[in-house]
Each structure stands twice: as structure tokens, then as C-alpha cells.
Write a protein that holds these residues in place. Structure first.
Motif, PDB file in Angstrom:
ATOM      1  N   THR A   1     -10.845   6.506  -4.116  1.00 19.88           N
ATOM      2  CA  THR A   1     -12.002   5.690  -4.477  1.00 19.88           C
ATOM      3  C   THR A   1     -12.773   5.258  -3.236  1.00 19.88           C
ATOM      4  O   THR A   1     -14.012   5.333  -3.195  1.00 19.88           O
ATOM      5  N   LEU A   2     -12.057   4.815  -2.201  1.00 20.80           N
ATOM      6  CA  LEU A   2     -12.727   4.411  -0.964  1.00 20.80           C
ATOM      7  C   LEU A   2     -13.496   5.581  -0.349  1.00 20.80           C
ATOM      8  O   LEU A   2     -14.601   5.403   0.169  1.00 20.80           O
ATOM      9  N   LYS A   3     -12.907   6.762  -0.393  1.00 17.52           N
ATOM     10  CA  LYS A   3     -13.585   7.924   0.187  1.00 17.52           C
ATOM     11  C   LYS A   3     -14.847   8.276  -0.587  1.00 17.52           C
ATOM     12  O   LYS A   3     -15.834   8.739   0.000  1.00 17.52           O
ATOM     13  N   MET A   4     -14.848   8.061  -1.895  1.00 18.10           N
ATOM     14  CA  MET A   4     -16.068   8.289  -2.664  1.00 18.10           C
ATOM     15  C   MET A   4     -17.117   7.222  -2.352  1.00 18.10           C
ATOM     16  O   MET A   4     -18.312   7.513  -2.285  1.00 18.10           O
TER      17      MET A   4
ATOM     18  N   VAL B   1     -12.135   1.601   7.889  1.00 15.34           N
ATOM     19  CA  VAL B   1     -10.986   1.485   8.786  1.00 15.34           C
ATOM     20  C   VAL B   1      -9.745   1.874   8.010  1.00 15.34           C
ATOM     21  O   VAL B   1      -9.446   1.279   6.965  1.00 15.34           O
ATOM     22  N   MET B   2      -9.028   2.870   8.512  1.00 19.70           N
ATOM     23  CA  MET B   2      -7.805   3.320   7.861  1.00 19.70           C
ATOM     24  C   MET B   2      -6.644   3.065   8.822  1.00 19.70           C
ATOM     25  O   MET B   2      -6.647   3.547   9.959  1.00 19.70           O
ATOM     26  N   GLY B   3      -5.661   2.299   8.354  1.00 18.11           N
ATOM     27  CA  GLY B   3      -4.578   1.880   9.220  1.00 18.11           C
ATOM     28  C   GLY B   3      -3.782   3.024   9.803  1.00 18.11           C
ATOM     29  O   GLY B   3      -3.177   2.890  10.874  1.00 18.11           O
ATOM     30  N   GLN B   4      -3.758   4.180   9.124  1.00 17.13           N
ATOM     31  CA  GLN B   4      -2.966   5.308   9.604  1.00 17.13           C
ATOM     32  C   GLN B   4      -3.808   6.302  10.398  1.00 17.13           C
ATOM     33  O   GLN B   4      -3.314   7.343  10.810  1.00 17.13           O
ATOM     34  N   LYS B   5      -5.102   6.008  10.616  1.00 11.84           N
ATOM     35  CA  LYS B   5      -5.989   6.874  11.385  1.00 11.84           C
ATOM     36  C   LYS B   5      -6.558   6.089  12.567  1.00 11.84           C
ATOM     37  O   LYS B   5      -6.600   4.865  12.544  1.00 11.84           O
ATOM     38  N   GLN B   6      -7.019   6.812  13.591  1.00 16.24           N
ATOM     39  CA  GLN B   6      -7.640   6.119  14.709  1.00 16.24           C
ATOM     40  C   GLN B   6      -8.864   6.878  15.188  1.00 16.24           C
ATOM     41  O   GLN B   6      -8.956   8.103  15.064  1.00 16.24           O
ATOM     42  N   GLN B   7      -9.823   6.141  15.713  1.00 14.78           N
ATOM     43  CA  GLN B   7     -11.021   6.741  16.260  1.00 14.78           C
ATOM     44  C   GLN B   7     -11.094   6.587  17.774  1.00 14.78           C
ATOM     45  O   GLN B   7     -11.904   7.243  18.425  1.00 14.78           O
ATOM     46  N   LEU B   8     -10.259   5.718  18.336  1.00 18.57           N
ATOM     47  CA  LEU B   8     -10.262   5.518  19.775  1.00 18.57           C
ATOM     48  C   LEU B   8      -9.660   6.730  20.484  1.00 18.57           C
ATOM     49  O   LEU B   8      -8.703   7.337  20.001  1.00 18.57           O
ATOM     50  N   ILE B   9     -10.220   7.077  21.647  1.00 12.44           N
ATOM     51  CA  ILE B   9      -9.717   8.198  22.433  1.00 12.44           C
ATOM     52  C   ILE B   9      -8.465   7.752  23.179  1.00 12.44           C
ATOM     53  O   ILE B   9      -8.487   6.775  23.937  1.00 12.44           O
TER      54      ILE B   9
ATOM     55  N   PHE C   1     -14.951  -1.267   4.422  1.00 16.02           N
ATOM     56  CA  PHE C   1     -13.913  -0.656   3.600  1.00 16.02           C
ATOM     57  C   PHE C   1     -12.654  -0.571   4.460  1.00 16.02           C
ATOM     58  O   PHE C   1     -12.631   0.168   5.455  1.00 16.02           O
ATOM     59  N   LEU C   2     -11.638  -1.319   4.096  1.00 13.86           N
ATOM     60  CA  LEU C   2     -10.429  -1.424   4.915  1.00 13.86           C
ATOM     61  C   LEU C   2      -9.243  -0.893   4.124  1.00 13.86           C
ATOM     62  O   LEU C   2      -8.868  -1.467   3.094  1.00 13.86           O
ATOM     63  N   ASP C   3      -8.660   0.190   4.612  1.00 14.28           N
ATOM     64  CA  ASP C   3      -7.532   0.833   3.944  1.00 14.28           C
ATOM     65  C   ASP C   3      -6.271   0.590   4.775  1.00 14.28           C
ATOM     66  O   ASP C   3      -6.069   1.223   5.806  1.00 14.28           O
ATOM     67  N   GLU C   4      -5.456  -0.352   4.348  1.00 16.02           N
ATOM     68  CA  GLU C   4      -4.203  -0.711   5.024  1.00 16.02           C
ATOM     69  C   GLU C   4      -4.438  -1.064   6.500  1.00 16.02           C
ATOM     70  O   GLU C   4      -3.821  -0.485   7.394  1.00 16.02           O
ATOM     71  N   PRO C   5      -5.306  -2.042   6.813  1.00 13.72           N
ATOM     72  CA  PRO C   5      -5.598  -2.343   8.223  1.00 13.72           C
ATOM     73  C   PRO C   5      -4.433  -2.973   8.976  1.00 13.72           C
ATOM     74  O   PRO C   5      -4.428  -2.967  10.216  1.00 13.72           O
ATOM     75  N   THR C   6      -3.443  -3.531   8.278  1.00 11.31           N
ATOM     76  CA  THR C   6      -2.303  -4.155   8.954  1.00 11.31           C
ATOM     77  C   THR C   6      -1.046  -3.302   8.858  1.00 11.31           C
ATOM     78  O   THR C   6       0.055  -3.795   9.114  1.00 11.31           O
ATOM     79  N   LEU C   7      -1.199  -2.037   8.496  1.00 12.85           N
ATOM     80  CA  LEU C   7      -0.052  -1.147   8.308  1.00 12.85           C
ATOM     81  C   LEU C   7       0.766  -1.035   9.596  1.00 12.85           C
ATOM     82  O   LEU C   7       0.254  -0.674  10.652  1.00 12.85           O
TER      83      LEU C   7
ATOM     84  N   THR D   1     -19.438  -7.887   3.278  1.00 15.67           N
ATOM     85  CA  THR D   1     -18.672  -7.592   2.073  1.00 15.67           C
ATOM     86  C   THR D   1     -17.452  -6.778   2.462  1.00 15.67           C
ATOM     87  O   THR D   1     -17.563  -5.845   3.265  1.00 15.67           O
ATOM     88  N   VAL D   2     -16.285  -7.122   1.902  1.00 16.44           N
ATOM     89  CA  VAL D   2     -15.039  -6.462   2.287  1.00 16.44           C
ATOM     90  C   VAL D   2     -14.320  -5.974   1.043  1.00 16.44           C
ATOM     91  O   VAL D   2     -14.114  -6.738   0.092  1.00 16.44           O
ATOM     92  N   LEU D   3     -13.946  -4.696   1.044  1.00 15.40           N
ATOM     93  CA  LEU D   3     -13.063  -4.132   0.024  1.00 15.40           C
ATOM     94  C   LEU D   3     -11.784  -3.719   0.742  1.00 15.40           C
ATOM     95  O   LEU D   3     -11.800  -2.832   1.598  1.00 15.40           O
ATOM     96  N   LEU D   4     -10.689  -4.387   0.406  1.00 14.86           N
ATOM     97  CA  LEU D   4      -9.451  -4.283   1.173  1.00 14.86           C
ATOM     98  C   LEU D   4      -8.317  -3.732   0.329  1.00 14.86           C
ATOM     99  O   LEU D   4      -8.033  -4.246  -0.757  1.00 14.86           O
ATOM    100  N   THR D   5      -7.662  -2.680   0.804  1.00 11.81           N
ATOM    101  CA  THR D   5      -6.422  -2.231   0.194  1.00 11.81           C
ATOM    102  C   THR D   5      -5.277  -2.583   1.136  1.00 11.81           C
ATOM    103  O   THR D   5      -5.420  -2.495   2.359  1.00 11.81           O
ATOM    104  N   SER D   6      -4.159  -2.995   0.568  1.00  9.76           N
ATOM    105  CA  SER D   6      -3.005  -3.347   1.393  1.00  9.76           C
ATOM    106  C   SER D   6      -1.761  -3.400   0.520  1.00  9.76           C
ATOM    107  O   SER D   6      -1.830  -3.785  -0.651  1.00  9.76           O
TER     108      SER D   6
END
Length: 342
Positions: free
Chosen positions: A66-69, A102-110, A179-185, A209-214
């Protein structure tokens, strides 16, 4: 107007079916067949600007799909969706400048570069002037408690510091929708609390506005008054978190300690005895037969709570009494088990 709207949003993935053996392999190569997997099934909701909404569900329920859509990463199979007045999968630049994911299991930082270098890259992507970049950098650094860490290679940061830097990189363009997907994982308790406090402060300061999954219910209870529960691709609840708790947890949990032991049968008229019990002199702890107990946990219906507690205090020699709600995790678990909220 709501800032996010979804109407009968659905996503079906075609998954290839392969039989075992050589014949199955050849058929899979030349005459491949598929079966549909319904990841999201007719989900509808709307979110007002400035809301912080928890999006709950077991693994595989359809949260991330859903978040990806909503962010335009994948096309919906059916239904309509709008975010900040745009259709997400068109990926218009003006739309992308107003959201972040923001996806807790992914990163964008080099990994091998200082976080500050990645932040500068993001500032260039969003065409943020240098003076404005420095102002936002200072503001976010103060909110997140990051300073010298930004000049260290990302690989040398702790997990909590890395997540804070990820949040900074995702928010440097000051999006309207998060859109925050498991930000504290995977974060420890202190880091989780720090991230929660930052998100709360960011929402209050910028009205985002924040939509948070956790899967950490402490994230939801600390940040969200409203929750949406999805299970097997279907939205089974959308409303206040407190209403959900009251509907699926009509009982309060009463923990009692006594000055002297009492037989179990004297306690059963006041509520449902629930394990584990701290017992002394109990012949059969599993069967709760004719032993005595110095403490007990009772489930008492909310409507009867005041009367039952008064009776317990007058009938028994009570040294300590504590009234709590059942754990939120247990309540949400009941929603998943039923699959329906009437």
C-alpha cells in the motif's frame, strides 16, 4: 480536502507456477503459467493534513505494498489514489518534492562517505539553495541531536545514529507527507524513544502528515491517535486507537497481592483468573486445585470494575493492587485473529 485519498485500491501480483522435475522445468521455460496473488484488496481511506496515522497489520498483510502504491513506486491493479493532489504513479517532480518514504530495512546514505555528503547530494537533487540547506541542516540537527556524527563515514555510525541520519536525508527537502515503514526496526529502546520524540516534534513544528507502519506498538501508542488495521489485503479497522482497545479489550487486568494466602475458589467470583500466578504452597500450579495463593491476576469487565475492586478490598487483606489494560500487542493480535471488526 484530505491530503491522501484511496478508493478501492487493489494490487494483484502474477506469480509463476512451476511443477517439480524436468518436465516442470521445461514447461516453466516454454509454457509458463501464473496464479494471481491478491496483495491489497479494495482498500479505501482518507487522511487529513497534519494527521499521524498508524498502519498496522501482520507480516504479508499488504502494508508495504500500500505504501509503495501511495508513493508511486508501483502501479495499482485497480482503484484510485491521490496524494497532495497528484496521482502518485505519474511520478511528477512537483509530487516527489512533497513526499518522502523511509524504510527501516533500506538505506539511501552512501556507506563509505560521511552522511553530510549524502545530504548535500539530496540538496542538489531537490535544488535547495546553499543558505537554505544550511538552515534546514541546523534545524534538523538540533531536533535529532546529530552534529559531529554527520562528518563521520556512515559505516562508523551506530544503528541509531544511522537511522537519524537517514531521517535527516529524507526530510532535508521538508516534505508535506511522510511515509514511514518500520523506522525504528532493530533500534535499541533509547534510540526508539529518540526517533519517536523527533517525529512528534517534526509533526508539530511543520504540520507534516505521517503514515507510520511499525511492529513496535510503543511507536503507535506514542504517536498515533488514529490507526488503520489491514489483514490479508483488506482494511478491517479505521478509527481511534482507544476505540480499538475498548472494543477488543473489554476487560481490565487487576493484579492483587495478599497479606496472607487465600484459596483460589474464593477469588473466582470476582473475575477470571489468568496465569501466570505467583503462588506459594500451591500443590498443583497448572491445575489450580486446592492450593493457596499470595497473589493473583484477574480479568474483570470494565463495567463491573469499580464494584468488584471494592468487594475485593473489603473481603480480602490486600497489600497491593494494580489495575492495567491488557497489552496493546494482545489487543491487536485479537483483531488479526478475527479478521473483522464489526
Amino acid at each position: 480536502m484530505p491530503i491522501i485519498t484511496a478508493q478501492n485500491l487493489s494490487k494483484v501480483y502474477p506469480v509463476a507456477v512451476k511443477d517439480p522435475g524436468w518436465s516442470g522445468t521445461l514447461n516453466h521455460l516454454f509454457r509458463r503459467t501464473y496464479r494471481p496473488i491478491q496483495a491489497v484488496a479494495g482498500v479505501s481511506f482518507s487522511i487529513e493534513a497534519g494527521e499521524v496515522v498508524g498502519f498496522l497489520g501482520p507480516n504479508g498483510a499488504g502494508k508495504t505494498t500500500t505504501l509503495k502504491m501511495l508513493t508511486g513506486l508501483i502501479y495499482p491493479s485497480a482503484g484510485e489514489v491521490q496524494v497532495v493532489g497528484h496521482v502518485p504513479f505519474r511520478r511528477e517532480a512537483v509530487f516527489l518534492q512533497q513526499i518522502t518514504l523511509v524504510m527501516g530495512q533500506k538505506q539511501q546514505l552512501i556507506w563509505d562517505l560521511p552522511a553530510l555528503d549524502s545530504l548535500r547530494i539530496n540538496a542538489a537533487v531537490y535544488a535547495i539553495p546553499e543558505q537554505e540547506f544550511q538552515r534546514r541542516l541546523t534545524e534538523l540537527s538540533e531536533l535529532l541531536g546529530l552534529d559531529k556524527q554527520l562528518t563521520q563515514p556512515v559505516r562508523k555510525l551506530s544503528l541509531g545514529e544511522r537511522m537519524k541520519a537517514e531521517l535527516m536525508a529524507a526530510l532535508i527537502h521538508q516534505p508535506k507527507v511522510l511515509f514511514l515503514d518500520e523506522p525504528t526496526l532493530g533500534l535499541d529502546v533509547n534510540a526508539q524513544v529518540s526517533v519517536r520524540q523527533f517525529l512528534q516534534a517534526y509533526n508539530q513544528r511543520f504540520g507534516a502528515t505521517v503514515l507510520l507502519t511499525s511492529h513496535y506498538m510503543a511507536d503507535i501508542t506514542a504517536l498515533c491517535k488514529r490507526v488503520m488495521v489491514i489483514d490479508a489485503g483488506r482494511l478491517v479497522y479505521d478509527g481511534h486507537l482507544q476505540d480499538l482497545l475498548e472494543r477488543f479489550a473489554p476487560y481490565r487486568e487487576v493484579t492483587i497481592e495478599f497479606a496472607s494466602p487465600y484459596p483460589f475458589e474464593q477469588l473466582t467470583p470476582y473475575g477470571e483468573l489468568c496465569p501466570p500466578l505467583a503462588t506459594r504452597g500451591l500443590a498443583d500450579p497448572a491445575g489450580l486445585t486446592d492450593g493457596l495463593t499470595h497473589s493473583a491476576r484477574l480479568l474483570i469487565h470494565r463495567a463491573d470494575l469499580t464494584a468488584r475492586v471494592s468487594q475485593l478490598l473489603s473481603r480480602f487483606d490486600v497489600t497491593d493492587l494494580k489495575i492495567t489494560d491488557p497489552p496493546v500487542e494482545e489487543v491487536i493480535g485479537r483483531v488479526f485473529q478475527t479478521g473483522f471488526v464489526g
